[in-house]
Scaffold this motif. Sequence first.
Motif, mmCIF file in Angstrom:
data_model
loop_
_atom_site.group_PDB
_atom_site.id
_atom_site.type_symbol
_atom_site.label_atom_id
_atom_site.label_comp_id
_atom_site.label_asym_id
_atom_site.label_seq_id
_atom_site.Cartn_x
_atom_site.Cartn_y
_atom_site.Cartn_z
ATOM 1 N N LEU A 82 2.457 27.947 21.959
ATOM 2 C CA LEU A 82 3.491 26.980 21.585
ATOM 3 C C LEU A 82 3.948 26.156 22.790
ATOM 4 O O LEU A 82 4.152 24.941 22.680
ATOM 5 C CB LEU A 82 4.692 27.714 20.972
ATOM 6 N N SER A 109 1.322 23.664 23.571
ATOM 7 C CA SER A 109 1.280 22.594 22.581
ATOM 8 C C SER A 109 2.486 21.672 22.703
ATOM 9 O O SER A 109 2.344 20.451 22.733
ATOM 10 C CB SER A 109 1.233 23.227 21.176
ATOM 11 N N SER A 110 3.670 22.243 22.804
ATOM 12 C CA SER A 110 4.882 21.423 22.733
ATOM 13 C C SER A 110 5.283 20.823 24.072
ATOM 14 O O SER A 110 5.686 19.668 24.143
ATOM 15 C CB SER A 110 6.040 22.258 22.198
ATOM 16 N N VAL A 111 5.179 21.596 25.132
ATOM 17 C CA VAL A 111 5.662 21.148 26.441
ATOM 18 C C VAL A 111 4.553 20.483 27.255
ATOM 19 O O VAL A 111 4.740 19.414 27.832
ATOM 20 C CB VAL A 111 6.270 22.333 27.224
ATOM 21 N N VAL A 112 3.386 21.143 27.319
ATOM 22 C CA VAL A 112 2.277 20.581 28.107
ATOM 23 C C VAL A 112 1.585 19.472 27.318
ATOM 24 O O VAL A 112 1.050 18.536 27.895
ATOM 25 C CB VAL A 112 1.285 21.691 28.509
ATOM 26 N N GLY A 113 1.607 19.573 26.001
ATOM 27 C CA GLY A 113 1.014 18.530 25.172
ATOM 28 C C GLY A 113 -0.473 18.684 24.948
ATOM 29 O O GLY A 113 -1.179 17.696 24.731
ATOM 30 N N LEU A 114 -0.967 19.908 25.017
ATOM 31 C CA LEU A 114 -2.398 20.123 24.793
ATOM 32 C C LEU A 114 -2.698 20.180 23.294
ATOM 33 O O LEU A 114 -1.877 20.639 22.496
ATOM 34 C CB LEU A 114 -2.849 21.434 25.438
ATOM 35 N N ALA A 115 -3.898 19.718 22.944
ATOM 36 C CA ALA A 115 -4.375 19.836 21.567
ATOM 37 C C ALA A 115 -4.953 21.234 21.353
ATOM 38 O O ALA A 115 -5.171 21.983 22.310
ATOM 39 C CB ALA A 115 -5.434 18.781 21.299
ATOM 40 N N VAL A 116 -5.201 21.556 20.101
ATOM 41 C CA VAL A 116 -5.661 22.907 19.765
ATOM 42 C C VAL A 116 -6.918 23.284 20.548
ATOM 43 O O VAL A 116 -7.026 24.394 21.094
ATOM 44 C CB VAL A 116 -5.909 23.018 18.244
ATOM 45 N N GLU A 143 -7.955 22.198 23.397
ATOM 46 C CA GLU A 143 -7.641 22.409 24.816
ATOM 47 C C GLU A 143 -6.920 23.742 25.024
ATOM 48 O O GLU A 143 -7.151 24.435 26.018
ATOM 49 C CB GLU A 143 -6.786 21.254 25.339
ATOM 50 N N LEU A 185 -0.253 29.189 16.622
ATOM 51 C CA LEU A 185 0.680 28.057 16.586
ATOM 52 C C LEU A 185 1.460 28.037 15.279
ATOM 53 O O LEU A 185 2.673 27.796 15.273
ATOM 54 C CB LEU A 185 -0.091 26.743 16.757
#
Lengths: 254, 186
Positions: free
Chosen positions: B133, B136-143, B145, B161
């Motif tokens: 999470l 995904s939310s803070v670093v902004g990586l896609a699934v 990645e 997620l």
Amino acid sequence: MTVEQDTLSPAEERLYAELQGIAEIVESDKPATAFQPQRSGRGDARRRSARPFFSGVASKAAIVLFVGAIAAGGTIFAVERQAGSPSQEATSGGGVLLAGDTGPCAGQAPGCGSPQSSASALAAGHWTTFPSGPLSTRVSQVEVWTGSELIIWGGVGGSSELADGAAYNPATRTWRMLPPSPLSPRQNASAVWTGSEMIVFGGSGSQDNSAASLDDAAAYIPASNRWVMLPTAPIEGRVSASAIWTGRQLIVFG
Amino acid sequence: MNRIATRSAARERDVETNTPEDSFDQFYGRTVRKLVAQGYMLCGDLQDAEDMAQEALGRAWRDWARVRTLEDPAGWTRRVLHNLVVSRWRRGKVRLHREPTLAADPTAPELDERQFDLVKGLQMLPVEQRRALVLSSVVGLAVGEIALDMDANEGTVRVWLSRARKAMVEQLADMDANERGKGDAR
């Protein structure tokens, strides 16, 4: 970062926005140079010197001074609790830990692990392999250097905390087991070498099927090859606390 | 593709024009607070987060001749940090029975009560879900990645997620309801 994101519901988008907001606050909480590494060192020394060791800790940490000494036949310990000023705490604690944290001088008196004896000697030295020891595989144990032996005690192996220990003598390349300890099995305790005893304090162990921070302490005396219990500390148990021996007092911090 | 090409060019320029020390200092300045923020959200304690960010950056410095030439040195350091958090958590080295530091603590970040509650909620998630999470939310990586980052397959990451978002969205709803209740009482 521009990445393809899987589809979020409005509630999830709100969650992400709130989490990003928290991260931004923490990111901006201190300037990036607040604990930037110094140029004077390399490796662990660089990392350890990088951050004011007591930054932010002093205001909430408890300081325990174990005043006194353990004679071979006694366990005389006066215990007092004192909240020192940050500057006093930094003066009494910072350098020793930074200098010897990764070597056999961890927690030792000033002088052991000086920059001259650690950096240049290590740079010019070489590694040798210890003979296999009598202890089971473990992590998060404590270790002290006595001047003639490396003492290892406690830790965790598999899923269980341990309460056994051993001493290795590099001169003879031999190990010997320590006698059974009065302390319960534990990991991440704090330990110092006083010049005649290894004092072990705190750590975490299992109680009633759950992890607990421990507040008891004991000393191992190599000269008589025995353990003695110390008075319980007037602070709550703690794990991985910093500990130093000043030559007269054990200071437990953080 | 363009993003990777740009990063590679930046890496080459860095290696050609900067000394290792200058290069690392710049990297440190760009990276340290991001790592601390991620570490804080993963472990709920600012001092542990700072220690682990420092450890991760120390490892980057020790291997800087190699790390600086990687496609993504920040990603390498981030993975070190996240692995440190996970391994310390599993070994019990991160303080036990933790709760995020209270706002009254002068060493805590300047968060309000709601934000502390959210960080506290993150700590209730299984560590893999929490890490996914945050990535995904803070670093902004896609699934995809995140899957590479966590050495897991994409299906597993989607499950992590989904569960993490569900739990946290439920917490947000509870917090909203409580705040509405307080407002009504006034």
